[in-house]
Design a protein around this motif. Structure first.
Motif, PDB file in Angstrom:
ATOM      1  N   GLN A   1      -8.696  21.713  -5.593  1.00 36.70           N
ATOM      2  CA  GLN A   1      -7.381  21.754  -4.851  1.00 36.70           C
ATOM      3  C   GLN A   1      -6.336  20.892  -5.438  1.00 36.70           C
ATOM      4  OE1 GLN A   1      -6.543  24.674  -3.261  1.00 36.70           O
ATOM      5  NE2 GLN A   1      -4.470  23.563  -2.998  1.00 36.70           N
TER       6      GLN A   1
ATOM      7  N   PHE B   1      -3.260  20.790  -7.418  1.00 35.79           N
ATOM      8  CA  PHE B   1      -2.108  21.321  -7.137  1.00 35.79           C
ATOM      9  C   PHE B   1      -1.149  20.855  -6.030  1.00 35.79           C
ATOM     10  CE2 PHE B   1      -5.548  24.432  -8.406  1.00 35.79           C
ATOM     11  CZ  PHE B   1      -4.721  25.455  -9.137  1.00 35.79           C
ATOM     12  N   ASN B   2      -1.862  19.708  -5.324  1.00 37.71           N
ATOM     13  CA  ASN B   2      -0.802  19.034  -4.328  1.00 37.71           C
ATOM     14  C   ASN B   2      -0.985  17.552  -4.274  1.00 37.71           C
ATOM     15  OD1 ASN B   2      -3.557  18.773  -3.150  1.00 37.71           O
ATOM     16  ND2 ASN B   2      -3.117  20.666  -1.971  1.00 37.71           N
ATOM     17  N   ASN B   3      -1.792  16.799  -5.187  1.00 40.19           N
ATOM     18  CA  ASN B   3      -1.977  15.416  -5.128  1.00 40.19           C
ATOM     19  C   ASN B   3      -0.701  14.847  -5.885  1.00 40.19           C
ATOM     20  OD1 ASN B   3      -4.425  15.451  -4.170  1.00 40.19           O
ATOM     21  ND2 ASN B   3      -5.327  15.023  -5.932  1.00 40.19           N
TER      22      ASN B   3
ATOM     23  N   LYS C   1       1.264  15.217 -10.425  1.00 44.95           N
ATOM     24  CA  LYS C   1       2.422  15.743 -10.459  1.00 44.95           C
ATOM     25  C   LYS C   1       2.888  15.914 -12.136  1.00 44.95           C
ATOM     26  CE  LYS C   1       7.499  15.111  -9.713  1.00 44.95           C
ATOM     27  NZ  LYS C   1       8.470  14.443  -9.300  1.00 44.95           N
TER      28      LYS C   1
ATOM     29  N   ARG D   1       0.891  19.057 -13.498  1.00 47.26           N
ATOM     30  CA  ARG D   1       1.839  20.381 -12.980  1.00 47.26           C
ATOM     31  C   ARG D   1       3.064  20.467 -14.011  1.00 47.26           C
ATOM     32  NH1 ARG D   1      -0.011  18.097  -7.799  1.00 47.26           N
ATOM     33  NH2 ARG D   1       2.168  17.207  -7.589  1.00 47.26           N
TER      34      ARG D   1
ATOM     35  N   SER E   1      -8.848  26.159  -6.074  1.00 47.02           N
ATOM     36  CA  SER E   1      -8.030  27.362  -6.579  1.00 47.02           C
ATOM     37  C   SER E   1      -8.317  27.803  -7.672  1.00 47.02           C
ATOM     38  CB  SER E   1      -6.548  26.847  -6.034  1.00 47.02           C
ATOM     39  OG  SER E   1      -6.460  26.798  -4.732  1.00 47.02           O
TER      40      SER E   1
END
Length: 685
Positions: free
Chosen positions: A530, A533-535, A539, A542, A571
């Protein structure tokens, strides 16, 4: 009064008894006042006296009815609460049937006091050893097990007991066809999984056998799969993976010969000189335990679960790579919608779940187009040539762990009727593939698949870029790549200042490597931690993905999905590479987001199954029933209460898809609707 009311809070069930047997007992229940309370009683036809109906007594009276009415045993050959001497101590066996000739010698002993198999079997063994009884039965009213006592240390599973007019040898000398196996499949009748049986074998036999458990169980499953396939294609053939009264040495010779024929059919899994190394006595016990299990169904799920367990005990968990639950795989396959003309690869294949389920998805399309029926034994039946061509030309798998590659090859060889493109390679270290592919021993096994893979290279002599339509993978999360030689081949091996890192987590490099396998317009599903996707620190990853692909969907999986191996929150990322026609580049576009709400497993990793009451409109008739727990390990699964699929198997409770309409629409159906609305190339409008 209903028997189910008396059993309500006990570990005993009524599942194995027919309604007419239950009705017979219920009609004869009466009550007595005991200490001011009404207590249910019944007149025992063996003791000829009134007895209190405890849960154990209910199961005993029901089983006495079976012995008398179905098996033909006269009452005068039976005794209940039979005293068994252990030195000065005496215990009482629940039901004893005496020998027809030696009328006071116990012939069959039935144990009901211990509601759990392990405890009951030990008690039963002690009774049989103390009395010399050759046959033992354990039951708790739901599961039932039959044993033939060959010596004090060897209790062999048998398919049933002889009727009063039969001998034990009449039962053991039966010849089974595949139809008999379908009808008497232990996994259905005894509510067990293949994993449960392997655990029993480990506890009772294999732990003390001095062998590699993985290798020996793998050989036996491999051999049994071959035996079932041969009989599935010749329904009159007698199954050979059975003890029909063979001596231990005769059985070992027979099974080794069967194994040799399986090796010839499915090459490249075992060496030509591989032998079954279990002793004849250990092998005999294993055969008895496995012979009544049907491994084949429409999707190989039974054997797949067993392989997952065997491998997870050894190499997989140590490398941070865990098997993807088959319902997660099916969701990905449904969403990416592979077609017959498209190529597909899994670059971290494990036991090859993504490729095998992709094969099944496309085969269903082919079968429907050709107007054929798909039976529950579809995997062992002869397929149309289009099905085999698809496996041989379009589906590929790579893994760096040798054990899992052999399992993956087995599943693919079976699914593909002897064809497979499963390769033992290190996906990330493509620079050194030539060292492996030039090795003669490697070529003996993998050359045909390697030749097929080379055809899909973007450049003739480079192993970096390929032209696959679809890639699905669950790469290992744990473990760092520290070799600068490998890191330097990847853009994601760099820091933000452009310098290469000293170490990189495996799954990050897999993202870039997997995109290299896809042609423009190709699509991918990849399971990621997961944090990717958000750390904040991720970035750049992504941005790298967004630059090369359209992000189609992100599906958050429940934290229990990979239990008991890991609680890592994951995810699934779905993307499609930019392409002028198939996926024109856009700066702004909608993305499908969904989060799995149903856990599918409990915190210990036991699967949770769908109950009929969850879907009262199902067309499966609901008989009501007990209130069993939700996992295989507790043995309690009342088929009257649970929803079953077309193979008669329990359905895992999740919200990823609708199980062919048996449950509510899930995430996959939601994405398909989204994809059609967006006009995605692989779904259209």
């Amino acid at each position: 009064m209903k028997l189910s009311d008396i059993l309500k809070d006990s570990n005993y069930k009524l599942t194995q008894f027919s309604q007419d047997k239950i009705d017979t007992i219920e009609k004869r229940i009466f009550t007595k006042k005991v200490r001011g309370k009404l207590v249910p009683y019944f007149n025992c036809q063996i003791r000829k006296k009134d007895v209190k109906l405890t849960p154990e007594e209910i199961v005993r009276q029901l089983y006495i009815n079976i012995l008398i009415k179905d098996m033909g045993y006269p009452k005068d050959r039976m005794e209940v609460e039979y005293p068994v001497s252990f030195g000065r101590e005496k215990k009482r066996a629940d039901i004893v049937i005496f020998d027809k000739i030696q009328t006071r010698s116990p012939y069959i002993i039935v144990e009901l006091k211990k509601p759990k198999l392990k405890d009951g079997k030990e008690q039963l063994k002690s009774y049989c050893n103390a009395t010399g009884a050759p046959i033992g039965i354990w039951s708790n009213g739901e599961s039932i097990s039959y044993y033939h006592r060959k010596d004090p240390n060897y209790f062999e599973d048998i398919p049933g007991i002889p009727r009063a007019d039969q001998k034990l040898s009449d039962i053991l000398e039966e010849r089974w066809t595949i139809n008999d196996l379908i009808e008497r499949d232990k996994l259905v009748l005894e509510r067990k999984s293949l994993k449960d049986l392997i655990l029993e074998l480990e506890d009772e036999v294999l732990a003390n056998a001095g062998v590699d458990v993985f290798e020996e169980v793998f050989k036996l499953i491999f051999t049994k799969l071959y035996d079932e396939m041969e009989s599935g294609r010749n329904r009159n053939r007698h199954l050979e993976f059975r003890n029909y009264g063979d001596t231990e040495s005769e059985l070992r010779e027979k099974i080794q010969g069967l194994f040799n024929r399986a090796k010839n059919k499915w090459e490249g899994v075992f060496t030509d000189d591989a032998q079954i190394t279990l002793t004849p006595s250990h092998l005999s016990i294993c055969i008895s335990s496995l012979q009544d299990v049907k491994l084949f169904n429409s999707n190989l799920e039974v054997v797949d679960e067993a392989f997952e367990y065997l491998i997870s005990k050894s190499s997989k968990g140590e490398k941070g790579q865990y098997f993807t639950p088959r319902y997660v795989i099916d969701m990905c396959v449904k969403m990416l919608n592979p077609q017959e003309h498209e190529t597909m690869i899994d670059t971290a294949a494990g036991s090859s779940g993504f490729p095998v389920h992709t094969i099944f998805h496309v085969w269903e399309q082919i079968i429907e187009e050709e107007g054929l029926d798909k039976s529950h034994l579809f995997t062992l039946e002869i397929k149309p040539s289009r099905c085999i061509d698809y496996v041989e030309d379009k589906v590929f798998a790579i893994d760096f762990d040798e054990k899992t590659v052999r399992v993956a090859r087995t599943l693919n060889l079976i699914a593909g009727d002897g064809q497979t493109n499963v390769l033992h390679l290190n996906t990330l270290d493509y620079e050194r593939w030539d060292e492996r592919t030039n090795d003669e021993k490697w070529q003996d096994i993998y050359f045909k698949g390697w030749r097929n893979l080379k055809k899909l290279r973007r450049k003739r002599n480079s192993n970096q870029d390929f032209n696959f339509d679809i890639l699905m993978a669950n790469p290992p999360f744990a473990g760092d790549i520290k070799e600068s030689r490998i890191i330097s081949k990847y853009e994601l091996g760099k820091n933000s200042d452009g310098k290469y890192k000293n170490k990189v987590v495996r799954d990050i490099l897999f993202i870039e490597r997997n995109l290299d396998f896809l042609k423009p317009g190709g699509r991918m599903a990849i399971v990621l931690p997961q944090g990717r996707f958000n750390n904040i620190s991720d970035k750049r990853i992504r941005e790298y993905i967004a630059d090369q692909c359209r992000i189609l969907a992100v599906v958050g999986l429940h934290g229990n999905v990979f239990e008991p191996h890991t609680g890592t929150k994951t995810s699934v990322l779905f993307v499609q590479k930019w392409h002028d026609e198939l996926c024109p580049k856009k700066e702004d576009y909608p993305i499908f987001f969904a989060t799995m709400q149903e856990p599918s497993k409990d915190n210990s990793g036991n699967k949770i199954f769908v109950r009929k009451k969850d879907y009262p409109d199902t067309n499966q008739y609901n008989h009501g029933g007990a209130n069993p727990t939700d996992n295989y390990n507790d043995v309690a699964k009342d088929l009257n209460e649970y929803l079953l699929d077309d193979n008669g198997h329990l359905i895992v409770k999740h919200d990823l898809f609708n199980h062919g309409g048996l449950t509510a629409d899930g995430i996959a159906e939601g994405f398909i609707e989204f994809a059609k609305k967006e006009g995605l190339s692989f779904w259209g409008k």
